[in-house]
Write an enzyme that holds these catalytic residues in place. Sequence first.
Site, PDB file in Angstrom:
ATOM      1  N   CYS A 113      14.650   8.808   2.192  1.00  0.00           N
ATOM      2  CA  CYS A 113      14.133   9.508   3.389  1.00  0.00           C
ATOM      3  C   CYS A 113      15.129  10.498   3.962  1.00  0.00           C
ATOM      4  O   CYS A 113      14.766  11.328   4.791  1.00  0.00           O
ATOM      5  CB  CYS A 113      13.738   8.499   4.456  1.00  0.00           C
ATOM      6  SG  CYS A 113      12.551   7.303   3.865  1.00  0.00           S
ATOM      7  N   HIS A 254      13.675  10.986  11.654  1.00  0.00           N
ATOM      8  CA  HIS A 254      12.804  10.614  10.536  1.00  0.00           C
ATOM      9  C   HIS A 254      11.639   9.793  11.086  1.00  0.00           C
ATOM     10  O   HIS A 254      11.835   8.860  11.868  1.00  0.00           O
ATOM     11  CB  HIS A 254      13.612   9.801   9.515  1.00  0.00           C
ATOM     12  CG  HIS A 254      12.756   9.148   8.470  1.00  0.00           C
ATOM     13  ND1 HIS A 254      11.738   9.815   7.824  1.00  0.00           N
ATOM     14  CD2 HIS A 254      12.754   7.875   7.965  1.00  0.00           C
ATOM     15  CE1 HIS A 254      11.149   8.996   6.968  1.00  0.00           C
ATOM     16  NE2 HIS A 254      11.743   7.818   7.049  1.00  0.00           N
ATOM     17  N   ASN A 284       4.835   7.446   7.241  1.00  0.00           N
ATOM     18  CA  ASN A 284       6.207   7.720   6.803  1.00  0.00           C
ATOM     19  C   ASN A 284       6.136   8.508   5.492  1.00  0.00           C
ATOM     20  O   ASN A 284       5.706   7.981   4.472  1.00  0.00           O
ATOM     21  CB  ASN A 284       6.936   6.384   6.604  1.00  0.00           C
ATOM     22  CG  ASN A 284       8.358   6.542   6.090  1.00  0.00           C
ATOM     23  OD1 ASN A 284       8.763   7.624   5.676  1.00  0.00           O
ATOM     24  ND2 ASN A 284       9.110   5.457   6.105  1.00  0.00           N
TER      25      ASN A 284
HETATM   26  N1  ACO Z   1      -1.208  -6.036   8.649  1.00  0.00           N
HETATM   27  C1  ACO Z   1      -1.251  -7.210   9.298  1.00  0.00           C
HETATM   28  N2  ACO Z   1      -0.216  -8.087   9.320  1.00  0.00           N
HETATM   29  C2  ACO Z   1       0.894  -7.718   8.662  1.00  0.00           C
HETATM   30  C3  ACO Z   1       0.997  -6.508   7.952  1.00  0.00           C
HETATM   31  C4  ACO Z   1      -0.118  -5.651   7.973  1.00  0.00           C
HETATM   32  N3  ACO Z   1      -0.116  -4.471   7.336  1.00  0.00           N
HETATM   33  N4  ACO Z   1       2.231  -6.427   7.396  1.00  0.00           N
HETATM   34  C5  ACO Z   1       2.884  -7.547   7.732  1.00  0.00           C
HETATM   35  N5  ACO Z   1       2.081  -8.342   8.489  1.00  0.00           N
HETATM   36  C6  ACO Z   1       2.401  -9.622   9.093  1.00  0.00           C
HETATM   37  C7  ACO Z   1       3.512 -10.332   8.373  1.00  0.00           C
HETATM   38  O1  ACO Z   1       3.000 -11.048   7.262  1.00  0.00           O
HETATM   39  C8  ACO Z   1       4.027 -11.246   9.463  1.00  0.00           C
HETATM   40  O2  ACO Z   1       3.159 -12.359   9.539  1.00  0.00           O
HETATM   41  P1  ACO Z   1       3.744 -13.841   9.824  1.00  0.00           P
HETATM   42  O3  ACO Z   1       4.405 -13.750  11.159  1.00  0.00           O
HETATM   43  O4  ACO Z   1       2.534 -14.697   9.784  1.00  0.00           O
HETATM   44  O5  ACO Z   1       4.720 -14.073   8.710  1.00  0.00           O
HETATM   45  C9  ACO Z   1       3.855 -10.437  10.740  1.00  0.00           C
HETATM   46  O6  ACO Z   1       2.890  -9.410  10.418  1.00  0.00           O
HETATM   47  C10 ACO Z   1       5.117  -9.769  11.219  1.00  0.00           C
HETATM   48  O7  ACO Z   1       5.756  -9.114  10.136  1.00  0.00           O
HETATM   49  P2  ACO Z   1       7.106  -8.356  10.315  1.00  0.00           P
HETATM   50  O8  ACO Z   1       7.555  -7.826   8.990  1.00  0.00           O
HETATM   51  O9  ACO Z   1       8.075  -9.213  11.078  1.00  0.00           O
HETATM   52  O10 ACO Z   1       6.670  -7.131  11.263  1.00  0.00           O
HETATM   53  P3  ACO Z   1       7.578  -6.082  11.982  1.00  0.00           P
HETATM   54  O11 ACO Z   1       7.284  -6.109  13.420  1.00  0.00           O
HETATM   55  O12 ACO Z   1       9.012  -6.148  11.550  1.00  0.00           O
HETATM   56  O13 ACO Z   1       6.990  -4.707  11.416  1.00  0.00           O
HETATM   57  C11 ACO Z   1       7.551  -3.001   9.829  1.00  0.00           C
HETATM   58  C12 ACO Z   1       7.073  -4.415  10.030  1.00  0.00           C
HETATM   59  C13 ACO Z   1       6.540  -2.086  10.453  1.00  0.00           C
HETATM   60  C14 ACO Z   1       7.645  -2.734   8.335  1.00  0.00           C
HETATM   61  C15 ACO Z   1       8.928  -2.787  10.499  1.00  0.00           C
HETATM   62  O14 ACO Z   1       9.809  -3.820  10.139  1.00  0.00           O
HETATM   63  C16 ACO Z   1       9.569  -1.467  10.134  1.00  0.00           C
HETATM   64  O15 ACO Z   1       9.119  -0.409  10.532  1.00  0.00           O
HETATM   65  N6  ACO Z   1      10.688  -1.499   9.403  1.00  0.00           N
HETATM   66  C17 ACO Z   1      11.433  -0.299   9.066  1.00  0.00           C
HETATM   67  C18 ACO Z   1      10.773   0.520   8.005  1.00  0.00           C
HETATM   68  C19 ACO Z   1      11.599   1.781   7.802  1.00  0.00           C
HETATM   69  O16 ACO Z   1      12.193   2.310   8.727  1.00  0.00           O
HETATM   70  N7  ACO Z   1      11.714   2.295   6.632  1.00  0.00           N
HETATM   71  C20 ACO Z   1      12.610   3.486   6.561  1.00  0.00           C
HETATM   72  C21 ACO Z   1      12.814   3.958   5.338  1.00  0.00           C
HETATM   73  S1  ACO Z   1      11.394   3.949   4.283  1.00  0.00           S
HETATM   74  C22 ACO Z   1      11.928   4.756   2.858  1.00  0.00           C
HETATM   75  O17 ACO Z   1      13.091   4.977   2.679  1.00  0.00           O
HETATM   76  C23 ACO Z   1      10.902   5.113   1.807  1.00  0.00           C
END
Ligand code: ACO
Length: 327
Positions: A113, A254, A284
Amino acid sequence: MNRTVILGTGAAVPNKVLTNKDLETIVDTSDEWISTRTGIKSRYIAEDGETTSTLATEAARRSLDMAGVRPAEVDMIIVGTTSPDMVMPNTGALVQKHLGASNAFAFDVYAACSGFVYALTIADKFVKENPEKKILAIGSELLSSITDWQDRNTCVLFGDAAGAALVSGSNDGERGILSTHLHSDGCLWELLYIPGGGCVYPPSAEMAEKRDYCIRMHGNEVYKHAVRSLTEVAQEALLANQLDPEDVDLFIPHQANIRIMTKVAERLKISPDRVYMNIERYGNTSSASIPVALDEANRSGRLKPGDLVLLDAFGGGFTWGAVMIRW
Ligand code: ACO
């Protein structure tokens, strides 16, 4: 003083829009979960014939049109991408062919990214050496081709797009790139990576069946590192130029997650009205996210001559970086 200035910007997206509602029919998710956790409502997804190089070419063409520069006048093409058309040739070479930029040399930068910020930084260094050079810095991705459409943790996040900036040297007062700041930490690679397709785990039927050519991410960990690194490198850019957060007219982070962008802006003390966000419509798009946002801000008149613009990137590797620009 001679500085690298942006002569033109451009962006391109595929025709097809995939909404959160559409995703509800593909994996166990909801519009409500995606919107509140990420800020994303829809994203563009490529269809037949649309590739990383075709999107990059369209974005580049628009930046050349804005600048009034012909493809044959381009000296160099740098494409930041993690989803190249092919391993070889590099995507830049294909863009050179599609554009008819017969006098340019071309290569790719592989910094996830942060790809566009890395490409722009390299372009800046070349222009400092040769101010008359005209260089295309591009970020282009078909993340849909490396997304695991059965993994709800990641497939709701990504989209396809390309953005480009044509740069060259100028002696126009204080205008131009003021500073660039790049960092990497390979020790953390396992938090965000693609396991298969390289020499460690070459393509095979087993790899394809397990979809190991797709992005794997420890979202929570990536989130924490992204907030910290984006904040720190932005502070580094401010300090290097002896500027305060309130001097920044437009902060373009980003577009990974609305919560990450909001938290970083809070920590930097940059007010929300000065943070550019379009993740709602694009998701993203990795290395394309910053140049697409820059082009939108430019074409919509949001950017005025003399504005201070801070670009701030973070991605797999990990890689991160910032570019401070006097518009
Ligand atoms: N729909 C519904 N539920 C979901 C989904 C979905 N799409 N995805 C995950 N869940 C569930 C999980 O299974 C989990 O359930 P559980 O509590 O029963 O286990 C719950 O939602 C919470 O999951 P988390 O992973 O803790 O959710 P979080 O609030 O951390 O959000 C996210 C996830 C959006 C991916 C976040 O962590 C994030 O944005 N991370 C950074 C991503 C990023 O910045 N990437 C940058 C670079 S990308 C690149 O380089 C290509």
